[in-house]
Design an enzyme around this catalytic site. Structure first.
Site, short mmCIF file in Angstrom:
data_model
loop_
_atom_site.label_atom_id
_atom_site.label_comp_id
_atom_site.label_asym_id
_atom_site.label_seq_id
_atom_site.Cartn_x
_atom_site.Cartn_y
_atom_site.Cartn_z
N SER A 1 55.52 46.52 -20.60
CA SER A 1 54.49 45.86 -19.81
C SER A 1 54.60 46.26 -18.33
O SER A 1 54.53 47.43 -18.00
CB SER A 1 54.61 44.34 -19.99
OG SER A 1 53.40 43.70 -19.63
N LYS B 1 36.67 23.39 -11.06
CA LYS B 1 37.98 23.06 -10.52
C LYS B 1 39.01 22.77 -11.60
O LYS B 1 40.20 23.05 -11.44
CB LYS B 1 37.87 21.86 -9.57
CG LYS B 1 39.16 21.53 -8.83
CD LYS B 1 39.60 22.71 -7.96
CE LYS B 1 40.87 22.38 -7.20
NZ LYS B 1 41.35 23.53 -6.44
#
Length: 308
Positions: A121, A173
């Site tokens: 990765s 939010k």
């Protein structure tokens, strides 16, 4: 008796100071005479190093690696750099910052990556930024991909009769909150972020490994490879040992008598039997934390795990 006691304390402190000073002197010895820099990248790639005390070991962060790389880059005696990798990946910002610096150094002097146990990765992104990659035959290499993971427990809350009320100033939010299911629009927003990060990852590998985007996409599906397999698909240049990596660095750097300086390590001398840099790096976090360093704020995204 009191005078003897105080004199003893004073003598002990003087000896301790002299020993510490000697260790510092010994540990800083010889960099001016070295011509190859060795930097170990172990464990999770994060921006900051872990906390440490006088006798405790630390796990360096990217800011430490960048400092060492900068020092090696500007040291005229250092003719080549070896990045020794044992890492499953880490944060996206941290890995990109590290990769950019490695790339910068590699444009001025040879940089060789040596993947010992794992270079996956984000750690592979760092390796791909070098001029040449050597990997052990059975090392774990690749895992080129991005994954965002969210934990939801609203179903369990319903069974337990627990309700939540979320009051937000802003439509999105509470996106990703574990207390309700996501809308299709919210899912698409987060998916676009993952796809954007993935494309940047693939593009970086393609550019640095001299592969086309399509060639890179064929091996950038999150799959892990052994070192031998990684060589066959073009992710590493050769399989071999650390000595082989040194040989490559010697050749690329046109070095006659190789002499290695290892950043972050002190002399084997110890105080009360304890070395200052006896590093015991943590492994954890699967294949890294990824974008969670950006998204995991106190206000939201606490349930996010993004893997890079």
């Amino acid at each position: 008796m009191k005078k003897i006691y105080y004199y003893s304390i004073a003598v002990f402190l003087i000896i301790a100071i002299l020993m510490v000073g000697l260790l510092v002197f010994v540990s800083s010895d010889g960099i001016s005479s070295k011509n190859i820099a060795l930097i170990n990248i172990d464990g999770i790639i994060t921006l900051e190093s872990s906390d440490s005390g006088l006798f405790s070991s630390i796990q360096p962060g990217v800011n430490d690696y960048v400092e060492w790389l900068d020092d090696a880059e500007n040291n005229d005696n250092i003719k080549a750099v070896i990045i020794k990798i044992n890492s499953p990946g880490g944060g996206a910002v941290a890995s990109e910052k590290l990769s950019r610096k490695i790339k910068e150094v590699s444009e001025k002097k040879p940089v060789v990556a040596y993947i010992e146990n794992m270079g996956a990765s984000a750690a592979y992104q760092a390796a791909s930024s070098t001029n040449y990659i050597v990997a052990e035959r059975q090392a774990v290499v690749g895992s080129i991909g991005v994954r965002m993971e969210l934990i939801h427990y609203y179903g369990l809350m319903e069974k337990l009769g627990i309700n939540t009320t979320s009051i937000t100033g802003g439509k999105y939010k509470d996106i990703g909150t574990p207390t309700r299911s996501m809308t299709e629009e919210e899912y698409a927003m987060l998916e676009s972020m993952v796809n954007e990060s993935y494309y940047e990852f693939v593009s970086w590998v393609a550019e640095n490994r001299n592969m086309t985007i399509n060639e890179t996409l064929e091996v950038a599906d999150g799959k892990i490879y052994s070192g031998t397999q990684a060589q066959k698909v073009g992710l590493v240049d050769m399989t071999g040992t650390e000595d082989d990596a040194v040989d490559v660095a010697v050749k690329l750097g046109n070095i006659t008598n190789p002499d290695i300086y290892e950043y972050g390590k002190t002399s084997s001398a110890s105080l009360f039997g304890m070395t200052f840099n006896d590093c015991l790096y943590s492994f954890g976090y699967g294949l890294g934390m990824g974008l969670s360093e950006n998204l995991n704020t106190e206000e939201s995204f606490k349930s996010y795990q993004v893997y890079y």
